[in-house]
Design a protein around this motif. Structure first.
Motif, mmCIF file in Angstrom:
data_model
loop_
_atom_site.group_PDB
_atom_site.id
_atom_site.type_symbol
_atom_site.label_atom_id
_atom_site.label_comp_id
_atom_site.label_asym_id
_atom_site.label_seq_id
_atom_site.Cartn_x
_atom_site.Cartn_y
_atom_site.Cartn_z
ATOM 1 N N VAL A 1 1.213 -1.671 11.088
ATOM 2 C CA VAL A 1 1.059 -2.866 10.658
ATOM 3 C C VAL A 1 1.993 -3.974 11.403
ATOM 4 C CG1 VAL A 1 1.013 -4.386 8.667
ATOM 5 C CG2 VAL A 1 0.109 -1.895 8.291
ATOM 6 N N THR B 1 -3.416 4.205 12.294
ATOM 7 C CA THR B 1 -2.271 5.181 13.179
ATOM 8 C C THR B 1 -2.801 6.365 13.460
ATOM 9 O OG1 THR B 1 -0.047 5.995 12.931
ATOM 10 C CG2 THR B 1 -1.114 6.124 11.009
ATOM 11 N N VAL C 1 2.211 4.672 9.219
ATOM 12 C CA VAL C 1 1.171 3.658 8.512
ATOM 13 C C VAL C 1 2.004 2.423 8.390
ATOM 14 C CG1 VAL C 1 0.257 3.503 6.077
ATOM 15 C CG2 VAL C 1 0.317 5.859 7.321
ATOM 16 N N HIS D 1 3.249 -5.869 1.242
ATOM 17 C CA HIS D 1 2.463 -4.794 0.676
ATOM 18 C C HIS D 1 2.040 -5.165 -0.779
ATOM 19 C CE1 HIS D 1 2.430 -0.578 -1.315
ATOM 20 N NE2 HIS D 1 1.424 -0.658 -0.096
ATOM 21 N N VAL E 1 -6.281 -1.581 10.760
ATOM 22 C CA VAL E 1 -5.322 -0.897 11.519
ATOM 23 C C VAL E 1 -5.132 0.527 11.379
ATOM 24 C CG1 VAL E 1 -4.098 -3.051 11.788
ATOM 25 C CG2 VAL E 1 -3.095 -1.475 10.243
ATOM 26 N N SER F 1 -4.434 -0.670 6.225
ATOM 27 C CA SER F 1 -3.707 0.331 7.098
ATOM 28 C C SER F 1 -4.483 1.637 6.569
ATOM 29 C CB SER F 1 -2.182 0.261 6.829
ATOM 30 O OG SER F 1 -1.720 1.319 7.944
ATOM 31 N N ALA G 1 -2.589 -0.094 1.740
ATOM 32 C CA ALA G 1 -2.898 1.280 2.634
ATOM 33 C C ALA G 1 -3.933 1.693 2.066
ATOM 34 C CB ALA G 1 -1.401 1.943 2.209
ATOM 35 N N VAL H 1 -5.154 -7.105 5.927
ATOM 36 C CA VAL H 1 -4.912 -5.932 6.780
ATOM 37 C C VAL H 1 -5.010 -4.680 5.718
ATOM 38 C CG1 VAL H 1 -3.608 -4.623 8.197
ATOM 39 C CG2 VAL H 1 -3.682 -6.897 8.242
ATOM 40 N N VAL I 1 -6.044 -1.381 16.500
ATOM 41 C CA VAL I 1 -6.141 -2.485 15.616
ATOM 42 C C VAL I 1 -7.754 -3.151 15.821
ATOM 43 C CG1 VAL I 1 -4.836 -3.807 17.437
ATOM 44 C CG2 VAL I 1 -5.443 -4.791 14.993
ATOM 45 N N TRP J 1 -1.042 -6.604 2.967
ATOM 46 C CA TRP J 1 -1.634 -5.445 3.560
ATOM 47 C C TRP J 1 -1.952 -4.398 2.157
ATOM 48 C CZ3 TRP J 1 0.611 -0.347 4.412
ATOM 49 C CH2 TRP J 1 2.096 -0.222 4.112
#
Length: 371
Positions: A155, A128, A151, A197, A126, A90, A171, A88, A74, A169
């Motif tokens: 978060v 992964t 993924v 999301h 963030v 991701s 993606a 965010v 992060v 957030w």
């Protein structure tokens, strides 16, 4: 007598109550997104412009939706967070390999200037590593659901570590990560309803590969593409490790077994140099049949329904890793299924499309995060 009974009871308790640290992760109760470890990233591993960077280990779901661990990171931009916290992004990375040493939080190759420019837009990042990259077990390359859960759950984990992160957030994924975020888009609301999301940016998505799997065998035709043998070997190695019910070895030639052993220890660039000249057909001793085809479909298929939030799909016309016709077929299937999405093509190759789409992807994220 009482002493003997007490001793017997103690031994019996020890037999039925094993020490907690000895219980395999897959058997432990799991709350996805729970953080189990953190460490500061060294300065050379930080995304350019970040105020801080923390590596995290967190709980998620792996192949067959079984409890698993993933690692990730992060990053927070400098300055004071806006009201409600930093929105965010991701980030889901492309293929790096399946060995632990290839994990971005281990190698330090987390995103560089590309993610730095997202950070400069005022987003926390963030990222992964995915299940099995830096954690127990072999990374199940292109296992869409396990990638997707990683993924989403990163978060959750990041917000537990950094309280200034918003629940809003988006993606963002490229190549392997493009598959990951598309599957994540169909799971986000049900898997993590407490998060907000807002949308998905998917670039260079490897789609419709499962429809080519039926050609798998010694006579698989030569393809004018880059890295395909390595990617197929990664997928087979991951499937062999995570689904023992499919006898992957029974389909492999002697050369195929050698290649899977090699790619299990090499990151992508080294694997491509070592085995890139090997044809896909040379990996197989016999034609693939239904057990393997079924497992590959479950791993590889990208849903064509279930996109409740805006979707941005980007593809390079001159992509020699993920050829454009496969993405055109995906776009056609999404349209036929009644899904609404933005589709952009660029006169670029695979990695170049990530850069060419940057302005439109930033605009897309701004629009969905402020609505």
């Amino acid at each position: 007598m009482l002493a003997r009974l007490a001793a017997t009871a103690t031994v019996a308790a020890a037999l039925v109550l094993p020490v907690a640290v000895a219980v395999p992760v897959a058997m432990q109760p799991v709350t996805p997104g729970t953080v189990t470890a953190t460490r500061p990233l060294p300065p050379e591993h930080l995304i350019p412009g970040s105020a801080s960077g923390t590596a995290i280990t967190y709980r998620t779901l792996g192949p067959h939706d079984r409890p698993a661990l993933s690692t990730g990171a992060v990053f927070v931009p400098p300055g004071e967070p806006p009201p409600g916290g930093w929105p965010v992004i991701s980030w889901a990375h492309g293929a790096v390999g399946i060995a632990d040493s290839c994990a971005p939080t281990v190698s330090g190759r987390i995103g560089g200037p590309y993610l730095g420019r997202w950070l400069a837009q005022g987003y926390a990042i963030v990222a992964t590593d995915y299940v099995g990259l830096g954690t127990d077990g072999l990374h199940p390359y292109l296992d869409g659901r396990s990638e997707a859960f990683a993924v989403i759950d990163v978060v959750r984990a990041a917000r537990a570590v950094e309280p200034d992160l918003s629940d809003r957030w988006v993606a963002l994924g490229q190549s392997q990560g493009g598959q990951a975020v598309m599957v994540a888009a169909t799971l986000a609301e049900s898997h993590a309803p407490e998060l907000d999301h807002r949308g998905t940016v998917a670039l260079g998505v490897p789609s419709n590969i499962e429809n080519l799997a039926v050609l798998g065998g010694p006579l698989f035709p030569a393809l004018p593409l880059q890295g395909t043998t390595v990617f197929i070997a990664y997928a087979l190695a991951g499937l062999r490790a995570t689904d023992p019910g499919v006898d992957v070895n029974s389909y492999l030639s002697a050369r195929g077994e050698e290649v899977l052993a090699q790619v299990g220890e090499l990151c992508y660039e080294q694997a491509a140099a070592a085995v890139g000249a090997t044809s896909i057909g040379a990996l197989f001793s016999r034609q693939v049949d239904e057990p393997l085809l079924r497992a590959l479909r479950e791993m590889l298929a990208i849903p064509i329904r279930g996109y409740e939030q805006p979707l941005f799909l980007g593809q390079g016309l001159f992509d020699t890793v993920v050829p454009a016709p496969l993405t055109f077929a995906l776009a056609k299937d999404l349209t036929a299924a009644g899904q609404r999405f933005t589709f952009r093509v660029y006169p670029q190759g695979h990695l170049e499309t990530m850069l060419a789409s940057e302005h439109e992807a930033h605009e897309f994220a701004r629009n969905v995060l402020v609505r």
